[in-house]
Design a protein around this motif. Structure first.
Motif, PDB file in Angstrom:
ATOM      1  N   ASP A   1      15.669  -2.667 -63.517  1.00  0.00           N
ATOM      2  CA  ASP A   1      17.094  -2.625 -62.651  1.00  0.00           C
ATOM      3  C   ASP A   1      18.152  -3.361 -63.333  1.00  0.00           C
ATOM      4  O   ASP A   1      19.285  -3.001 -63.117  1.00  0.00           O
ATOM      5  CB  ASP A   1      16.504  -3.308 -61.139  1.00  0.00           C
ATOM      6  N   THR A   2      17.689  -4.368 -63.799  1.00  0.00           N
ATOM      7  CA  THR A   2      18.819  -5.325 -64.482  1.00  0.00           C
ATOM      8  C   THR A   2      19.393  -4.664 -65.784  1.00  0.00           C
ATOM      9  O   THR A   2      20.693  -4.593 -65.731  1.00  0.00           O
ATOM     10  CB  THR A   2      18.214  -6.674 -65.052  1.00  0.00           C
TER      11      THR A   2
ATOM     12  N   MET B   1      21.345  -1.756 -58.810  1.00  0.00           N
ATOM     13  CA  MET B   1      20.048  -2.485 -58.874  1.00  0.00           C
ATOM     14  C   MET B   1      19.257  -2.363 -57.706  1.00  0.00           C
ATOM     15  O   MET B   1      17.937  -2.341 -57.749  1.00  0.00           O
ATOM     16  CB  MET B   1      20.255  -3.997 -58.977  1.00  0.00           C
TER      17      MET B   1
ATOM     18  N   HIS C   1       8.321  -8.310 -62.213  1.00  0.00           N
ATOM     19  CA  HIS C   1       9.143  -8.804 -63.462  1.00  0.00           C
ATOM     20  C   HIS C   1       9.628  -7.445 -64.169  1.00  0.00           C
ATOM     21  O   HIS C   1      10.642  -7.349 -64.572  1.00  0.00           O
ATOM     22  CB  HIS C   1       8.486  -9.598 -64.362  1.00  0.00           C
TER      23      HIS C   1
ATOM     24  N   ASP D   1       9.804  -4.393 -62.969  1.00  0.00           N
ATOM     25  CA  ASP D   1      10.772  -3.675 -62.167  1.00  0.00           C
ATOM     26  C   ASP D   1      12.282  -4.390 -62.024  1.00  0.00           C
ATOM     27  O   ASP D   1      13.326  -3.696 -62.215  1.00  0.00           O
ATOM     28  CB  ASP D   1      10.319  -3.700 -60.642  1.00  0.00           C
ATOM     29  N   GLY D   2      12.119  -5.675 -62.169  1.00  0.00           N
ATOM     30  CA  GLY D   2      13.435  -6.548 -62.439  1.00  0.00           C
ATOM     31  C   GLY D   2      14.097  -6.293 -63.587  1.00  0.00           C
ATOM     32  O   GLY D   2      15.428  -6.276 -63.636  1.00  0.00           O
TER      33      GLY D   2
ATOM     34  N   ASP E   1      15.915  -9.725 -59.521  1.00  0.00           N
ATOM     35  CA  ASP E   1      15.774  -8.764 -60.525  1.00  0.00           C
ATOM     36  C   ASP E   1      16.057  -9.549 -61.743  1.00  0.00           C
ATOM     37  O   ASP E   1      15.403  -9.232 -62.846  1.00  0.00           O
ATOM     38  CB  ASP E   1      16.481  -7.581 -60.268  1.00  0.00           C
TER      39      ASP E   1
END
Length: 257
Positions: free
Chosen positions: A89-90, A107, A83, A85-86, A236
């Motif tokens: 990236d987002t 992303m 989460h 990491d998402g 992500d």
């Protein structure tokens, strides 16, 4: 041999998606994915129990901030840090001011940019500070607060997968789960998360449910913006939703007036 019931298959998929539980995913299709996303708040509540236990166990043995920091770290371990990491990236993709495939390409890069780093630091600091404040409260309040926040974060995923929200890519987790959750599951999930939230703020039974609803409202606005920029949801984006809603609920529970 009969096929595995969809509820069981969905529960298995929810556990493998949102935790490090050693459960092998069975049947995987969009129907099963919809069940898994509807059950996401239940998985969040289950995660909240050991996290509250870590906080309550360490709080008398060390400083509240250390206990809170370890609790946040355990939460990341139990979810493989996916989460977080998402979220990174987002935020990197949105911060680039690019749209569509160009933003999605950002992303996919393995590195974390400055926007992502700032988002991670801010979320982790706020969550740790909130847990440190909660550590001084009674154990039923701590348990209710942590369970509510972790369940609400996954309820954000349930809302992000509601019907009408498209995937950003033709493959991946977003394509599997987008538009798979119907209104009945949304209503049931919201009620299930709001119930323990009543016990999170002694003397103010309305504050916990209000914090959950306010966090979901903010997440809905962010989701609309993300869908406009990316064209839909991705795995992500779902991870970012978990962290944003969880953090906002903690903030809402600690507001006083």
């Amino acid at each position: 041999m009969s096929a595995e019931p969809r509820l069981i298959a969905g529960a298995r998929l929810a556990l493998t998606t949102f935790t490090v539980a050693p459960v092998h995913a069975g049947r995987i299709d969009r129907a099963t994915a919809g069940t898994a996303m509807a059950l996401a708040p239940v998985v969040g509540a289950l995660l909240g129990v050991p996290l509250a236990g870590v906080l309550l166990l360490l709080a008398p043995l060390t400083t509240p901030l250390v206990a809170a920091g370890v609790t946040v770290g355990v939460g990341a371990l139990l979810t493989r840090g996916l989460h977080l990491d998402g979220l990174a990236d987002t935020v990197d993709a949105l911060g680039s001011y690019r749209r569509g495939p160009a933003a999605l390409e950002i992303m996919k890069k393995p590195d974390v940019g400055p926007f992502g780093v700032v988002a991670l630091v801010l979320v982790l600091l706020v969550q740790a500070a909130a847990l440190a404040e909660l550590a001084a409260r009674s154990w039923p309040v701590v348990l209710a607060a942590v369970v509510t926040a972790t369940a609400a974060g996954r309820l954000g995923v349930t809302f992000a997968c509601r019907r009408g929200v498209p995937p950003a890519r033709p493959d991946g987790l977003g394509a599997l789960v987008a538009s798979t959750v119907g209104p009945v599951a949304l209503i049931a999930g919201t009620a299930a998360v709001a119930l323990p939230a009543i016990a999170t703020v002694p003397g103010r039974p309305w504050q916990g449910p209000l914090a959950v609803l306010a966090a979901l409202a903010v997440a809905a606005g962010l989701l609309r913006h993300t869908v406009r920029r990316l064209g839909g949801i991705t795995g992500d984006v779902l991870g970012a939703t978990v962290e944003v809603v969880t953090t906002l609920v903690y903030l809402g529970l600690l507001l006083s007036g």
